[in-house]
Design a protein around this motif. Structure first.
Motif: not given
Ligand SMILES: Nc1ncnc2c1ncn2[C@@H]1O[C@H](COP(=O)(O)OP(=O)(O)OP(=O)(O)O)[C@@H](O)[C@H]1O
Length: 513
Positions: A30-32, A38-40, A84-86, A118-121, A163-165, A167-172, A181-183
């Motif tokens: 689990q990563i999120g 949950q995000v895995y 933009v996350i794919q 999603f593509e993994y970041m 509408r939710d910018i 840090g945790s929604n900016l994936l690197i 991410a997180d639209f």
């Protein structure tokens, strides 16, 4: 893949969406953990490709499939951009396995659900910034900010508000790419902004004053306020506007940005909740004063992002044109950024929690078994030849468990240490302005009118690239700047072109509109 016209669905996607089972993936960890599921991290068994699976939480949904997920899928299906996350596909699980009596089997890997693939970041910005000892260099901050603005500008020209910018929604990823991410809270908007939109969006610390004052007609400027908060946070080392509730958030904004009046924000006194939150006393704007340690171009840009009146706030397009991105130290090439071990906010929070629990357990143990009074002679254990006194070197001491030898920062939070450069120019600032030699016009970024933002020439990054810890080692060569490097020739350079008609961005983004 073709990009759909603004406001339209992209019908060019794979027809097989939703037809595959989640069993095609092996869940790794689990990563999120978000509000909506949950995000895995998972591996596609056939191809070994690593992906992120976001489970759509259905447990609280009396009304069927959650609207946030519908919005996220609909919007992401039409957005295709390197920042933009794919969203690769949707997969389903048929439901819990059942035993012979028809009862669901406990611990079933995937209960009946729907997953976004999603593509993994490797990181999110909050998780990355929270790494012990992490310090971003100035070129690194510029590089992330530039990608954030490029992705956001793409969303805005495609009439999508994020509408939710935060840090945790900016994936690197470990190639240095940053993706929005997180639209889940994103929305299409029409450029006349006539919509009646909810103002209960955007995480409080990143929420702009117009939403806090009750506006329901708003546009891309809401995202730009959040970008300003992130920008200041990156430079400052900690969040800047940390209200506990909406009134407090607004008063923190006023303390920093001054109290608005009809002169600086025409129409503000007519805002729905202006009278409820009317400031008791006028306050002066203190952005410059509060962040005087930032470099001048950073401060100029920040001022424009944290402009109270949304109609005067800088757009993503104009922000990309700001001097900040075009002066030394230049944004680095994402590929030159160091690779870090994966770090997501969920995991760094979990690690901190475990650390806290261990510390508390140790404290409790100490209380239950207090050490002997300090004046008493130390008890010598059998086999322990000497008692080590403070200051005495510990020979044969066991190696310190896990972790590099450099200084570890304390967990983040107000009052915590700065994880970012203190001064805007700190670390590797190179006073030599060169001929805009670097850049990567052939890279994934669209061309800009005055050439892509140049990167320091061949000396940038590489082996001595920007690693946390003071930012030395980047912005290297004066000579390299002058030489232009592989991209120098393609860009017209700044100079006279700068103020002429047709900004960089018109060329850069024209084909999206
Ligand atoms: N594609 C991805 N690759 C790697 N990690 C991801 C990916 N997508 C999401 N995550 C991780 O999961 C976290 C939560 O994801 P996301 O924000 O999409 O979920 P959410 O339920 O909408 O969360 P929130 O409550 O913050 O709105 C992110 O902060 C990030 O750490």
């Amino acid at each position: 893949m073709a990009v759909a016209a603004p406001g339209q669905l992209n019908l060019d996607e794979s027809p097989s969406w939703g037809s595959r089972s989640v069993d095609c993936f092996e869940k790794l960890e689990q990563i999120g953990e978000g509000t909506y599921g949950q995000v895995y991290m998972a591996k596609e068994t056939e191809t070994n490709e690593i992906v992120a699976l976001k489970k759509i939480r259905m447990d609280n949904e009396r009304e069927g499939f959650p609207i946030t997920a519908i919005r996220e899928i609909k919007i992401l299906k039409k957005l295709h951009h390197q920042n933009v996350i794919q969203l690769k596909e949707i997969v389903t699980s048929p439901g819990p396995e059942r035993d012979e009596q028809g009862k669901p089997i406990e611990g079933n890997k995937y209960k009946g659900s729907i997953y976004m693939v999603f593509e993994y970041m490797d990181h999110d910005l909050t998780g990355l910034a929270d790494r012990p000892g992490m310090r971003f260099t100035v070129p690194q901050i510029k590089c992330y900010m530039r990608q954030l603005l490029t992705g956001l500008h793409y969303c805005h020209v495609n009439q999508v508000l994020h509408r939710d910018i935060k840090g945790s929604n900016l994936l690197i990823d470990n190639e240095g790419n940053l993706k929005l991410a997180d639209f889940g809270l994103a929305r299409s908007f029409s450029s006349d902004h006539n919509g009646n939109l909810t103002n209960r969006v955007i995480t409080l610390w990143y929420r702009p004053p117009e939403l806090l004052l009750g506006s329901t007609r708003y546009g891309p400027a809401v995202d730009m306020w959040s970008v300003g908060c992130i920008f200041a946070e990156l430079l400052n080392g900690k969040p800047i506007l940390t209200g506990k509730n909406e009134p407090e958030q607004l008063s923190k904004i006023f303390e920093l940005c001054g109290t608005p009046d009809e002169l600086i924000w025409p129409g503000v006194t007519k805002m729905p909740w202006y009278n409820n939150f009317k400031p008791q006393r006028p306050m002066k704007r203190r952005v410059k004063e509060s962040f005087k340690h930032f470099d001048q171009h950073a401060l100029d840009l920040l001022e424009k992002m944290l402009t109270l009146d949304p109609s005067q706030r800088i757009s993503a397009k104009d922000a990309l044109d700001a001097e900040y991105f075009w002066t030394d130290p230049l944004p680095c090439d994402p590929k030159s950024l160091p690779k870090y071990e994966a770090s997501h906010e969920f995991q760094t929070k979990k690690k901190r929690q475990q650390q806290r629990q261990a510390e508390e357990a140790a404290k409790r143990q100490k209380l239950q078994h207090p050490p002997p009074h300090s004046r008493l002679p130390p008890i010598q254990n059998p086999g322990q030849p000497h008692q080590i006194r403070p200051g005495q070197p510990m020979h044969n001491a066991p190696p310190v468990a896990a972790g590099p030898s450099h200084h570890y920062a304390k967990p983040r939070g107000p009052g915590g240490p700065n994880r970012y450069p203190q001064g805007g120019n700190q670390g590797g600032y190179n006073p030599n302005r060169g001929g805009q030699g670097g850049g990567y016009g052939s890279g994934p970024y669209p061309q800009q009118g005055r050439g892509p933002p140049p990167y320091p020439g061949g000396g940038m990054g590489g082996a001595g690239g920007p690693r946390g810890g003071g930012g030395s080692g980047y912005g290297v060569g004066g000579p390299n700047y002058q030489q232009g490097g592989p991209y120098g020739a393609s860009g017209p350079g700044r100079g006279p072109n700068y103020n002429q008609g047709g900004s960089r961005n018109q060329q850069q983004y024209g084909n999206w509109q």
